[in-house]
Design a protein around this motif. Structure first.
Motif, short mmCIF file in Angstrom:
data_model
loop_
_atom_site.label_atom_id
_atom_site.label_comp_id
_atom_site.label_asym_id
_atom_site.label_seq_id
_atom_site.Cartn_x
_atom_site.Cartn_y
_atom_site.Cartn_z
N ARG A 62 -12.40 15.84 -7.42
CA ARG A 62 -10.98 15.62 -7.62
C ARG A 62 -10.75 14.48 -8.61
O ARG A 62 -9.84 14.51 -9.42
N GLY A 63 -11.61 13.52 -8.52
CA GLY A 63 -11.46 12.38 -9.40
C GLY A 63 -11.59 12.74 -10.86
O GLY A 63 -10.98 12.14 -11.72
N PRO B 126 -15.54 8.12 -2.73
CA PRO B 126 -15.32 9.55 -2.44
C PRO B 126 -16.63 10.31 -2.34
O PRO B 126 -17.53 10.12 -3.16
N LEU C 155 -2.11 6.68 5.05
CA LEU C 155 -1.17 5.62 5.35
C LEU C 155 0.21 6.25 5.44
O LEU C 155 0.73 6.74 4.45
N LEU D 296 -9.58 -1.34 -3.67
CA LEU D 296 -8.17 -1.63 -3.91
C LEU D 296 -7.73 -2.73 -2.95
O LEU D 296 -7.76 -2.55 -1.74
N CYS E 299 -13.65 2.92 -5.81
CA CYS E 299 -12.66 1.87 -6.09
C CYS E 299 -12.51 0.95 -4.89
O CYS E 299 -12.58 1.38 -3.75
N SER F 127 -8.09 -5.10 1.74
CA SER F 127 -8.68 -4.28 0.69
C SER F 127 -9.12 -2.93 1.26
O SER F 127 -9.41 -2.80 2.45
N ILE F 128 -9.14 -1.96 0.38
CA ILE F 128 -9.56 -0.61 0.76
C ILE F 128 -10.75 -0.24 -0.12
O ILE F 128 -10.64 -0.20 -1.34
N ASP F 129 -11.85 0.01 0.53
CA ASP F 129 -13.06 0.36 -0.21
C ASP F 129 -13.23 1.86 -0.15
O ASP F 129 -13.37 2.43 0.92
N MET F 130 -13.19 2.50 -1.30
CA MET F 130 -13.23 3.96 -1.34
C MET F 130 -14.42 4.47 -2.15
O MET F 130 -14.57 4.12 -3.31
N ILE G 267 -3.28 5.22 -2.85
CA ILE G 267 -4.61 5.27 -2.24
C ILE G 267 -5.32 6.55 -2.63
O ILE G 267 -6.51 6.55 -2.96
N GLU G 268 -4.59 7.65 -2.63
CA GLU G 268 -5.19 8.92 -3.04
C GLU G 268 -5.61 8.87 -4.51
O GLU G 268 -6.68 9.34 -4.88
N PHE G 269 -4.76 8.29 -5.33
CA PHE G 269 -5.07 8.22 -6.75
C PHE G 269 -6.33 7.40 -7.00
O PHE G 269 -7.26 7.85 -7.65
N PHE G 270 -6.36 6.20 -6.46
CA PHE G 270 -7.52 5.34 -6.72
C PHE G 270 -8.75 5.82 -5.95
O PHE G 270 -9.87 5.58 -6.37
N GLY G 271 -8.52 6.51 -4.83
CA GLY G 271 -9.65 6.98 -4.04
C GLY G 271 -10.38 8.16 -4.64
O GLY G 271 -11.41 8.59 -4.13
N ALA G 272 -9.86 8.70 -5.73
CA ALA G 272 -10.54 9.81 -6.39
C ALA G 272 -11.86 9.37 -7.02
O ALA G 272 -12.74 10.18 -7.26
N PHE H 236 0.14 -2.79 5.76
CA PHE H 236 -1.28 -3.06 5.53
C PHE H 236 -1.44 -4.16 4.50
O PHE H 236 -0.77 -4.17 3.47
N ALA I 58 0.85 -1.19 0.00
CA ALA I 58 0.00 0.00 0.00
C ALA I 58 0.89 1.24 0.00
O ALA I 58 1.93 1.26 0.66
N HIS I 59 0.51 2.22 -0.74
CA HIS I 59 1.27 3.47 -0.82
C HIS I 59 0.25 4.61 -0.75
O HIS I 59 -0.78 4.58 -1.42
N THR I 60 0.56 5.61 0.07
CA THR I 60 -0.40 6.71 0.27
C THR I 60 -0.82 7.33 -1.05
O THR I 60 -2.01 7.59 -1.27
#
Lengths: 217, 164
Positions: free
Chosen positions: B137-138, B132, B118, A69, A67, B127-130, A59-64, B124, A54-56
């Motif tokens: 921004r996206g 927004p 992070l 991940l 998603c 999975s990360i569920d996002m 996470i920011e990129f995909f969290g836009a 970690f 995981a890389h911050t």
């Protein structure tokens, strides 16, 4: 044009194309990632497998956008040392089993894209084949994989950490200054070990990494 | 002779400038589970909570912050408004605001929150569920919604391409 560029290849990170800013230190420009990003976007929520850490910034990129991940963290366990073997034991069986234990349970055909970075270089042929089979199982049809193969004689002893800064700028942080002999897997090796994928496009970087975007058939 | 005013007699306020420290609770009046405490069961509450001990079960703090200290060990399904992890967690974390995994944090499970942070060095796996809340921004990075196998515009002059 492509052949001309191959002749001018140098063992250094690729500078930015004309008219673009030079990527910040510790980063490089990846057209392969840009293509992967474009082709892994579904209509709805994107499901992405990150085989590395995981890389911050990732996470920011995909969290836009919406998603999911999934982080596998294989870079912290590769290359896998299977330890001493019994006399009659086939090492590849143990190697494959050790890798399989690191792969999480993922619903079949649920992922739109996977980021392998340079991790395949740290796998044996048997492990690479098994990973290809697993990828085929978990990716949707037309799902895409990004990976890179070292083309030089050596590579970092441990996999670097990768992070996505934006659609074409990638962070690359070495974890070990030592180098080891590179397996020098070729595109043909990749196609043999991953018969259920086709190469959409490949990019030969000046840093002696050939990046691939593969599509699941 | 010199009578001190109330303000002079009081200790200097320590919380005038927020100073997040590993040993402090997220707010001045949060509850703390000490390092020697072991809880096996469900936890819920209406105040911030810092865990330095071990908790196994479920944690539910829907309107408050949960902080897992560096020596905290949690094996639980957690729901909170915000979650900060310095310690070790095995389980799914859901936050209404944000989840932050500090550099000493080690989380194995699934994360769900609008904002996830992070720190460098944090571990970690999961999975990360996002989803927004503000998709503006996206749109800056989003490309064609139609995934087609076509070459990206402006092929770089720095790289060699070879069709598969």
């Amino acid at each position: 044009m492509a052949l001309l560029q191959r002749k001018t290849r140098r063992p250094a990170e690729a500078p930015a194309a004309e008219g673009q800013q030079t990527p910040p230190p510790g980063t490089y420009t990846s057209q392969a990632f840009a293509l992967w990003d474009e082709q892994s976007r579904p209509e709805g929520k994107r499901h992405v497998l990150e085989l590395g850490s995981a890389h911050t910034s990732s996470i920011e990129f995909f969290g836009a956008d919406p998603c999911r991940l999934q982080i596998l963290g294989l870079d912290s366990v590769l290359p896998i040392d299977v330890g001493p073997l019994d006399e009659d034991e086939d090492p590849s069986d143990r190697e494959v089993e050790a890798l399989r234990e690191q792969l999480p349970g993922v619903a079949p055909q649920s992922q739109h894209g996977a980021l392998c970075w340079d991790l395949p270089n740290y796998l044996t042929h048997a492990q690479l084949r098994m990973l290809g089979e697993w990828m085929h199982e978990v990716l949707v049809v037309d799902g895409v994989v990004h990976l890179g193969l070292y083309t030089g004689s050596s590579m970092p002893a441990l996999p670097p950490r990768y992070g996505v800064q934006d659609a074409s700028i990638i962070h690359r942080a070495p974890r070990d200054a030592r180098e080891v002999t590179c397996p020098r897997y070729s595109q043909k090796d990749l196609q043999n070990d991953w018969p259920d994928f086709e190469v959409v496009r490949s990019f030969l970087l000046r840093s002696e990494i050939q990046e691939f975007v593969l599509r699941r058939l | 002779m010199w009578k001190k005013t109330d303000s002079e007699s009081q200790p200097e306020p320590t919380n005038s400038i927020p100073a997040p420290r590993a040993s402090r609770a997220p707010s001045g009046n949060g509850a703390i589970i000490g390092a020697s405490i072991v809880i096996d069961g469900d936890l819920s509450g209406d105040e911030d909570l810092t865990i330095h001990g071990r908790v196994k079960g479920q944690i539910n703090l829907p309107k408050h912050t949960l902080r897992i200290g560096g020596d905290g060990r949690v094996e639980a399904k957690v729901k909170a408004q915000s979650i900060q992890v310095d310690g070790t967690v095995k389980g799914d974390l859901t936050a209404e605001h944000e989840i932050v995994i500090r550099k000493s944090g080690n989380v194995r499970g699934n994360l769900m929150a609008p904002r996830i942070g992070l720190e460098e060095g944090a571990k970690f796996k999961g999975s990360i569920d996002m989803e927004p809340q503000d998709s503006g921004r996206g749109q800056e990075t989003k490309k064609s919604p139609q995934p087609q196998h076509r070459k990206p515009d402006g092929a770089s002059a720095t790289e060699n391409t070879a069709a598969g």
